[in-house]
Scaffold this motif. Sequence first.
Motif, PDB file in Angstrom:
ATOM      1  N   GLY A   1       3.021   2.323   2.116  1.00 43.05           N
ATOM      2  CA  GLY A   1       1.650   2.791   1.926  1.00 43.05           C
ATOM      3  C   GLY A   1       1.058   2.285   0.631  1.00 43.05           C
ATOM      4  O   GLY A   1      -0.126   1.909   0.560  1.00 43.05           O
ATOM      5  N   LEU A   2       1.870   2.291  -0.435  1.00 46.77           N
ATOM      6  CA  LEU A   2       1.381   1.786  -1.728  1.00 46.77           C
ATOM      7  C   LEU A   2       1.077   0.285  -1.645  1.00 46.77           C
ATOM      8  O   LEU A   2       0.042  -0.187  -2.139  1.00 46.77           O
ATOM      9  CB  LEU A   2       2.426   2.066  -2.806  1.00 46.77           C
ATOM     10  N   GLU A   3       1.964  -0.466  -1.022  1.00 45.80           N
ATOM     11  CA  GLU A   3       1.743  -1.916  -0.903  1.00 45.80           C
ATOM     12  C   GLU A   3       0.500  -2.201  -0.072  1.00 45.80           C
ATOM     13  O   GLU A   3      -0.281  -3.108  -0.399  1.00 45.80           O
ATOM     14  CB  GLU A   3       2.976  -2.571  -0.284  1.00 45.80           C
ATOM     15  N   ALA A   4       0.294  -1.412   1.012  1.00 47.24           N
ATOM     16  CA  ALA A   4      -0.896  -1.633   1.836  1.00 47.24           C
ATOM     17  C   ALA A   4      -2.158  -1.334   1.044  1.00 47.24           C
ATOM     18  O   ALA A   4      -3.175  -2.025   1.176  1.00 47.24           O
ATOM     19  CB  ALA A   4      -0.822  -0.741   3.082  1.00 47.24           C
ATOM     20  N   CYS A   5      -2.093  -0.298   0.207  1.00 45.79           N
ATOM     21  CA  CYS A   5      -3.261   0.054  -0.604  1.00 45.79           C
ATOM     22  C   CYS A   5      -3.555  -1.030  -1.630  1.00 45.79           C
ATOM     23  O   CYS A   5      -4.711  -1.438  -1.826  1.00 45.79           O
ATOM     24  CB  CYS A   5      -3.025   1.400  -1.289  1.00 45.79           C
ATOM     25  N   LEU A   6      -2.504  -1.530  -2.284  1.00 48.79           N
ATOM     26  CA  LEU A   6      -2.701  -2.609  -3.256  1.00 48.79           C
ATOM     27  C   LEU A   6      -3.185  -3.893  -2.582  1.00 48.79           C
ATOM     28  O   LEU A   6      -4.005  -4.629  -3.140  1.00 48.79           O
ATOM     29  CB  LEU A   6      -1.393  -2.883  -3.999  1.00 48.79           C
ATOM     30  N   ALA A   7      -2.691  -4.135  -1.389  1.00 49.94           N
ATOM     31  CA  ALA A   7      -3.054  -5.377  -0.702  1.00 49.94           C
ATOM     32  C   ALA A   7      -4.544  -5.396  -0.355  1.00 49.94           C
ATOM     33  O   ALA A   7      -5.189  -6.447  -0.420  1.00 49.94           O
ATOM     34  CB  ALA A   7      -2.217  -5.553   0.548  1.00 49.94           C
ATOM     35  N   ARG A   8      -5.092  -4.255   0.014  1.00 51.58           N
ATOM     36  CA  ARG A   8      -6.517  -4.241   0.395  1.00 51.58           C
ATOM     37  C   ARG A   8      -7.435  -3.944  -0.789  1.00 51.58           C
ATOM     38  O   ARG A   8      -8.650  -3.871  -0.629  1.00 51.58           O
ATOM     39  CB  ARG A   8      -6.759  -3.220   1.501  1.00 51.58           C
TER      40      ARG A   8
ATOM     41  N   LEU B   1       4.282  -6.213  -8.419  1.00 44.76           N
ATOM     42  CA  LEU B   1       3.553  -7.305  -9.058  1.00 44.76           C
ATOM     43  C   LEU B   1       2.662  -7.959  -8.004  1.00 44.76           C
ATOM     44  O   LEU B   1       3.142  -8.377  -6.951  1.00 44.76           O
ATOM     45  CB  LEU B   1       4.534  -8.324  -9.646  1.00 44.76           C
ATOM     46  N   LYS B   2       1.371  -8.029  -8.303  1.00 46.21           N
ATOM     47  CA  LYS B   2       0.424  -8.683  -7.395  1.00 46.21           C
ATOM     48  C   LYS B   2      -0.013  -9.990  -8.053  1.00 46.21           C
ATOM     49  O   LYS B   2      -0.640  -9.982  -9.116  1.00 46.21           O
ATOM     50  CB  LYS B   2      -0.787  -7.784  -7.142  1.00 46.21           C
ATOM     51  N   ARG B   3       0.336 -11.083  -7.398  1.00 50.41           N
ATOM     52  CA  ARG B   3       0.052 -12.422  -7.947  1.00 50.41           C
ATOM     53  C   ARG B   3      -0.578 -13.266  -6.849  1.00 50.41           C
ATOM     54  O   ARG B   3       0.017 -13.451  -5.772  1.00 50.41           O
ATOM     55  CB  ARG B   3       1.336 -13.072  -8.454  1.00 50.41           C
ATOM     56  N   ASN B   4      -1.786 -13.728  -7.143  1.00 49.21           N
ATOM     57  CA  ASN B   4      -2.516 -14.562  -6.181  1.00 49.21           C
ATOM     58  C   ASN B   4      -2.605 -13.890  -4.810  1.00 49.21           C
ATOM     59  O   ASN B   4      -2.468 -14.537  -3.767  1.00 49.21           O
ATOM     60  CB  ASN B   4      -1.855 -15.940  -6.049  1.00 49.21           C
ATOM     61  N   GLY B   5      -2.794 -12.557  -4.809  1.00 51.57           N
ATOM     62  CA  GLY B   5      -2.941 -11.809  -3.562  1.00 51.57           C
ATOM     63  C   GLY B   5      -1.648 -11.439  -2.887  1.00 51.57           C
ATOM     64  O   GLY B   5      -1.659 -10.746  -1.875  1.00 51.57           O
ATOM     65  N   GLU B   6      -0.510 -11.928  -3.402  1.00 55.42           N
ATOM     66  CA  GLU B   6       0.784 -11.621  -2.814  1.00 55.42           C
ATOM     67  C   GLU B   6       1.463 -10.509  -3.620  1.00 55.42           C
ATOM     68  O   GLU B   6       1.359 -10.459  -4.854  1.00 55.42           O
ATOM     69  CB  GLU B   6       1.684 -12.866  -2.798  1.00 55.42           C
ATOM     70  N   LEU B   7       2.167  -9.604  -2.904  1.00 57.88           N
ATOM     71  CA  LEU B   7       2.840  -8.474  -3.531  1.00 57.88           C
ATOM     72  C   LEU B   7       4.341  -8.684  -3.506  1.00 57.88           C
ATOM     73  O   LEU B   7       4.906  -9.137  -2.496  1.00 57.88           O
ATOM     74  CB  LEU B   7       2.504  -7.166  -2.798  1.00 57.88           C
ATOM     75  N   GLN B   8       4.991  -8.336  -4.626  1.00 58.69           N
ATOM     76  CA  GLN B   8       6.446  -8.383  -4.679  1.00 58.69           C
ATOM     77  C   GLN B   8       6.918  -7.396  -5.739  1.00 58.69           C
ATOM     78  O   GLN B   8       6.236  -7.202  -6.758  1.00 58.69           O
ATOM     79  CB  GLN B   8       6.942  -9.791  -4.997  1.00 58.69           C
ATOM     80  N   PRO B   9       8.036  -6.716  -5.505  1.00 59.52           N
ATOM     81  CA  PRO B   9       8.553  -5.821  -6.531  1.00 59.52           C
ATOM     82  C   PRO B   9       9.122  -6.619  -7.696  1.00 59.52           C
ATOM     83  O   PRO B   9       9.625  -7.747  -7.533  1.00 59.52           O
ATOM     84  CB  PRO B   9       9.635  -5.025  -5.802  1.00 59.52           C
ATOM     85  N   LEU B  10       9.012  -6.057  -8.868  1.00 61.91           N
ATOM     86  CA  LEU B  10       9.579  -6.708 -10.039  1.00 61.91           C
ATOM     87  C   LEU B  10      11.103  -6.778  -9.863  1.00 61.91           C
ATOM     88  O   LEU B  10      11.718  -5.790  -9.440  1.00 61.91           O
ATOM     89  CB  LEU B  10       9.220  -5.890 -11.300  1.00 61.91           C
ATOM     90  N   PRO B  11      11.744  -7.877 -10.159  1.00 57.29           N
ATOM     91  CA  PRO B  11      13.201  -8.007  -9.947  1.00 57.29           C
ATOM     92  C   PRO B  11      13.985  -7.163 -10.952  1.00 57.29           C
ATOM     93  O   PRO B  11      14.184  -7.557 -12.103  1.00 57.29           O
ATOM     94  CB  PRO B  11      13.465  -9.496 -10.134  1.00 57.29           C
ATOM     95  N   THR B  12      14.413  -5.964 -10.488  1.00 56.55           N
ATOM     96  CA  THR B  12      15.158  -5.047 -11.363  1.00 56.55           C
ATOM     97  C   THR B  12      16.569  -4.778 -10.858  1.00 56.55           C
ATOM     98  O   THR B  12      17.319  -4.044 -11.505  1.00 56.55           O
ATOM     99  CB  THR B  12      14.405  -3.710 -11.475  1.00 56.55           C
TER     100      THR B  12
END
Length: 708
Positions: free
Chosen positions: A656-663, A595-606
């Motif tokens: 790698g996925l988080e870095a790609c989403l972040a940029r 989940l990307k919210r306001n530029g911040e990334l976090q995994p969905l709480p599962t």
Amino acid sequence: MSRATAVIAALLRAGRGRLLPSLLLGVGALLLSHIERTPLHALQLNQFDRYQRLLPRERPSEPVIIVGIDSQSLLAHGQWPWPRDLLGRLLESIQAGDPLAVGFDFIFAEADQHAPALLARRLPGIDPALLDRLPDPDQQFAAVIGRAPTVLATVGLPQALAGARLPRHPLPQIAVEPGADRQLPRFASALASRPELQAAAGGEGFINATPDARNGGHDRGILRRVPTLALIDEQPYLSLPLEMVRQALGGGAVAIEAGGKGMAALRLGDYRLPTQANGELLLHFGRASSHYYLSAADVLAGKHPPETFAGRLVIVGFNSIGLQDRIITPLGDSLPGADVHVQVIESLLAGDALRRPDWMPMLELAALLAGGLLLIGSVPALRPRYAVLGFAAVGGSLLLASHLAYFSGRWLVDGNTPALLLGPVFMALLGNTLIRADERRQAAERQLQASREQAARIAGELDSARRIQMGLLPDPERLFADETRFALAAILEPAQAVGGDYYDCFMLDARRLCIAIGDVSGKGVPASLFMAISKTLGNTLTRRHDDLGAAIRDLEHELDRNNTALLFVTAFIAILDADDGRLDYVCAGHDAPLLKRNGELQPLPTAEISGPPLCALGDYPYASGSIRLQAGDLLCLFTDGVSEATRDGQLFGHAGLEACLARTPETEPGTVCRQIRDSVRQFEAGEPAADDLTLLVLRWNGPRLSGC
């Protein structure tokens, strides 16, 4: 096929392909048995020389000094032969240092030119009384010789010649084992020094050498062996360097060990020197050195203190172009003949000599026959590539064994010639193998044509299956083109023609959107069929149940009912209330979406509600979780084709996925999908994908504005 080709093929095929190789092996064995009469002997000698160049004998000490009659000496004291009194002064200078023994590498066959008798003959008018007062130079020189152990040179002659003279100092004590003297060189006569010098000397040694001149070409004159013991007029004599060592040891007895066909070794005191059957020494040469060469002029001038010669063996010989006899060694050095005597003495003291006993040719013949029979027995049963490897292994083993034999024990083993003679045997065998391989190729081409037709049918069927599978997947961008509350995009790229990943998206009613992503275990056709069933059942059952957890439990029950292949599915299924942003979800062994919210990334709480993959345990009580999205939130669902992409053993991973989403800027989901996909492919650096890649990106824009 031409007539000549047919004849060659018939020869190669005769006797199941083994007749011609057997004949060639017999010819090779005959050539090896008489190698000294063939050009192969030069190759054999070159191999032995190469051994010495690879590992020459070490020369840690210098027990011998050569006093050379060099150009400097001739310039200082006149041309050769020198007067005996000058040689006497030279010998006295050497004796002052108390050497172990002195050897002369030339023969004093004639009287000194200043002897009174010769002067009277050359000057008839000279006063006889004056001549009577002149000393005899040879007598004076003999007196100097007798003061210390001195060895004179002699040359063995096959027959008596004018001026021939026999030596006077045969070996006084020699222990010869029976049969050891069968092949010793014998000389009917000799050329020795004058009688008065012989009588004063402690011993005499012959200086005959045996350069290997049996083959023409560049091998001519290379000195590889020297005789150690010879019979002159049936009397035993040592070579000059060995006689010097015997004199240095006090003139003790010599023992001759017998081998299979003659001599095996020579013993001087505690020293043992291996020899050939004819008494020849296979010299293991050391690198040439000039450290032990002294100019006779410098010795006469007193430039070297007497201590220089203390405890050393001294050889007086020629070291001037025009006087000396030069020899070529296997190391490629051109050396004065006196240097060979030094090499012999060092070899005796070190007990280091090359070894090639009379049974070695039989061993090489046995190796040739064994290698040939091994090839004849194995090559016809092997494929060409393995046949080549087998021949390389046999030839390489022969070469390796011969080199190891030299490096470990200085044994001269010829591995090159047997390996070379095995070449025609192998070529004949390989020819038959290639003929049979060509026949198999033609049969294989016929089978290939049939298999190509079958493969074309299968490829067509797989292409149809791929189109059908991809046709089962919705196109979110087209399906929700008029939707303003959310935007949705997805990508699925199978690793093979068909795959086991899937995604789904559809409206349950006017405000509820269902999204799903799954990954079936395995790949290919079985996984694609199970994927189609999973997607279809998931679509149906989520529409039928209000409780998402109950729908998933029902889905697992239906999938597991006839799951004989024991496949399982990881899945993430969620329902979004497009009006208020509430997201209900169930996770069955799948990676948590990001989940990307306001530029911040976090995994969905599962973590609290996540269960095992569908069909893994059976009847698992799946529960649902819930989260409320904010306007602008971006939700990324993915399969392990993204996180487990590899390059050089490294994973693209969640990092790698988080870095790609972040940029990636918060833009259209379709653009986000393509950028993630391109980053994964770039990371894989062109390597084939290891697994299916599936992405589903959802952006919730917020509730529909009134009036829209």
